[in-house]
Design a protein around this motif. Structure first.
Motif, PDB file in Angstrom:
ATOM      1  N   TYR A  86      11.735  -3.117  -1.662  1.00  0.00           N
ATOM      2  CA  TYR A  86      10.525  -2.334  -1.925  1.00  0.00           C
ATOM      3  C   TYR A  86      10.832  -0.839  -1.955  1.00  0.00           C
ATOM      4  N   ASP A 102       2.887  -3.821  -0.221  1.00  0.00           N
ATOM      5  CA  ASP A 102       3.814  -4.936  -0.454  1.00  0.00           C
ATOM      6  C   ASP A 102       3.487  -6.073   0.515  1.00  0.00           C
ATOM      7  N   LYS A 115       3.819   5.132  -2.469  1.00  0.00           N
ATOM      8  CA  LYS A 115       4.398   4.251  -1.442  1.00  0.00           C
ATOM      9  C   LYS A 115       4.612   4.972  -0.101  1.00  0.00           C
TER      10      LYS A 115
END
Ligand code: PLP
Length: 451
Positions: free
Chosen positions: A186, A360, A379
């Motif tokens: 990720y 995620d 993110k």
């Protein structure tokens, strides 16, 4: 607000509040990691019973230790029968059928060749610590390679070689440990567009460079980086480590303490990638809540030096009788397969949640992480949201913690039912929504430091 105590206590039943306050005044803070004022009196299956009687759905299995569920009848029976049969302690200076039996069971359960032995201990921490010390002693090499954000224990070298503890400043890093990056699909290296493959290449490259310096006794790794954020490595990582360790004549040590023994949807997490480590550490679910750990590996590593890892009650017959039962239940109730199916249902449910702050969702079997971020593009990890979410979940009747700063760790007992999974998904979704909408005051969350 109850004067002088953390906020939130007023919402508890009087019995829970009193118990929590007595805990604050008596039990040492050095051994606490708190996310909300949880005061538990008992439990059954996937349920924890708060003092005062409120029932909470447990998505932690007590950090995976109660993997078979709280109060599994066969575990209770094994414990009771063993406690009725003296001696109450063994292993150190005497052979006992249950400690010998558990060692034999583990030798049969863990793949490996040649003459092997089993160390029996109390906690994942001492199993990992002993393996590192024994590896250094047997090989005559002094260095270790480990991973940033790793967790191998709360004592000794295992602690000093744990990225999580070193990064938190709770211990000085072991001076002979080299920390390298764990591959995080990720969050791959920012310069490379090829994602997980780039993360894999970068990590294995760092491992190789560290091994090439020489004098490395062992490489310690978690097959899923659990306390560091439930990071599932890309396929090929474990086999890559195995290949490098063979090439550089270094022992490969797999720490299965947290996610092993059925939880990943198969018996061992290292099987996810078809690797065979030289040494494997177990803990947590092995005792289903009783203090029990083990390490399995070559006799030439674990046999010496004699009397160098002495814990008076290690291998005691009550814990080892329970350990044998845990291994039988895992196989007879086909818990690895149940965990695999339950995990699929859980992740499918979580995938339906719409909140944009879910960056995620990842996992194998019932070892799962839900990473919370400021937004999906940037993110940026949102630690505050994770802390507020687990607090809100507690208010709504679910016990869940976070790891790696901003990742909800969803690791319920392996016996979780479909109905419980569906309830978990619903309450987690509601908790994320409520926390993101600011329904949990900052001051309440700040009082529970978490980690
Ligand atoms: C991967 C791993 N290894 C070792 C340990 C240490 O186990 P224990 O806390 O039971 O000593 C932990 C604890 O969280 C862990 O997650």
């Amino acid at each position: 607000m109850t004067f002088g105590f953390p906020p939130g206590l007023d919402q508890l039943a009087p019995q829970a509040r009193d118990l929590y306050i007595r805990d604050l005044k008596s039990v040492a803070g050095i051994e606490k990691l708190r996310f909300f004022p949880l005061a538990v009196e008992s439990g059954f299956g996937c349920t924890l019973v708060e003092a005062g009687g409120r029932e909470l759905l447990d998505l932690t299995a007590t950090w995976t230790a109660a993997g078979l569920g709280h109060g599994h009848p066969r575990v209770v029976e094994a414990m009771t029968q063993a406690a009725k049969r003296p001696p109450g302690a063994g292993g150190l200076s005497a052979a006992h059928p249950d400690s010998v039996g558990l060692a034999e069971d583990l030798l049969a359960l863990v793949p490996g060749a040649g003459d092997r032995r089993v160390y029996l201990g109390h906690a994942g921490s001492d199993a990992c610590d002993v393996v590192i010390r024994a590896s250094r002693f047997a090989t005559g090499k002094k260095r270790i390679v480990g991973f940033h954000h790793s967790y191998h224990g709360g004592i000794g070298v295992a602690m000093a070689a744990s990225g999580v503890h070193v990064e938190a400043g709770s211990v000085t890093a072991d001076p002979l440990t080299t920390f390298v990056d764990y591959p995080n699909p990720y969050r791959p290296p920012s310069t490379d567009p090829s994602g997980p493959e780039a993360a894999l290449r970068a990590s294995l490259g760092q491992v190789e460079a560290a091994l090439a310096e020489g004098d490395v006794a062992c490489l310690m790794f978690e097959p899923i980086l659990a306390d560091g954020g439930m990071v599932v490595p890309p396929p090929g990582f474990l086999r890559g480590l195995e290949e490098l360790c063979h090439r550089y004549d270094t022992l490969l040590v797999c720490d299965e303490v947290k996610v092993g023994l059925g939880r990943p949807g198969m018996m061992h997490a290292f099987q996810l990638d078809g690797a065979t480590p030289d040494l494997v550490c177990f803990g947590k679910v092995l005792g289903n809540g009783l203090p029990l750990s083990a390490a399995v590996g070559p006799a030439e590593i674990l046999d010496g030096p004699s009397a160098a890892a002495l814990l008076t009650t290690a291998g005691n017959p009550v814990c080892t009788a329970v350990g044998r039962t845990v291994l039988r239940v895992l196989q007879e109730e086909q818990l690895p397969e149940r965990a695999r199916r339950a995990g699929e249902r859980l992740r499918a449910g979580l995938e339906q949640l719409q909140n944009e702050r879910i960056g995620d969702i990842r996992g194998h079997g019932l070892a799962n992480g839900v990473e919370l971020v400021a937004d999906r593009d940037s993110k940026v990890p949102d630690k505050k949201l994770a802390a507020a979410t687990v607090y809100r979940a507690f208010e709504l009747g679910v016990v869940v913690y976070y790891v790696g700063g901003n990742v909800l760790e969803v690791t319920p007992p392996l016996v979780i039912s479909d109905a419980e999974i569906d309830r978990a998904v619903e309450i987690l979704g509601q908790s994320i929504d409520d926390a993101a909408a600011g329904k949990v005051p900052d001051a309440v969350v700040a009082a529970y430091a978490g980690w």
